[in-house]
Scaffold this active site. Sequence first.
Site, PDB file in Angstrom:
ATOM      1  CG  ASP A 285      -2.018  -1.017   1.162  1.00  0.00           C
ATOM      2  OD1 ASP A 285      -2.110  -1.719   0.132  1.00  0.00           O
ATOM      3  OD2 ASP A 285      -2.792  -1.117   2.131  1.00  0.00           O
TER       4      ASP A 285
ATOM      5  CG  ASP B 241     -12.486  -1.346  -1.083  1.00  0.00           C
ATOM      6  OD1 ASP B 241     -12.035  -2.495  -1.228  1.00  0.00           O
ATOM      7  OD2 ASP B 241     -12.004  -0.343  -1.636  1.00  0.00           O
TER       8      ASP B 241
END
Length: 243
Positions: A8, A129
């Site tokens: 990330d 998500d």
Amino acid sequence: MILFPAIDLKDGQCVRLKLGDMDQATVFNDNPAAQARSFEDQGFQYLHVVDLNGAFAGESVNGVAVDAILKAVKFPVQLGGGIRTLAHIESWLDKGLARVILGTVAVRDPELVKAAAKKWPGQVAVGIDARAGMVAVEGWAETSELSIIELAKRFEGAGVAAIIYTDIDRDGVLAGINWESTIALAEATSIPVIASGGLASMADIERLTQPDCAVLEGAISGRALYDGRIDSREALALLRAAV
């Protein structure tokens, strides 16, 4: 069962967030390309990368770091975060990405996703998500009124290569995968599902080898790999043995 290590990216560094909060970022490596090489050397076969700044900005922000990763490794890389247009998709695929992940645009403009999946077969994935079962967008800053299964069903038969499903309430806190909702999603759609958010221990890796998880394409691991809670070689050996 593919185990995807996660990188990330925030401000050019490898970080892990807690519950998707950009203000709760732990830096694990300031050299993303070196981190990617390390994962490749450990035997992983596929890399998952997210441009966190890009997810909020709606455009690529950590492109320099992603370019460096692509030059540093040979294994396939999938990227999500801020990819919102056909031009964005084409640009990244031309640079050598194996797969782009479309999240916010999958909610805002599903027809764009379908067009992309048709134009680039096997190279377009959808990122779903969710917070409490409802889809979140704009870098998880907003929650929609759309359920995860409703969104997945929009893309049945469209040629989407995979769905990456992240339970935000478990992301970065080592709480374990939300097995119930992840498996329910995989059983509700013909699109391959990759589990993300919460993979915490070798017990979770062992859970992936159980028969009901055969519906999953794989799982993504971040913090637990970085802090050693999951031993990469042991995990990969366990998953290979379960085939």
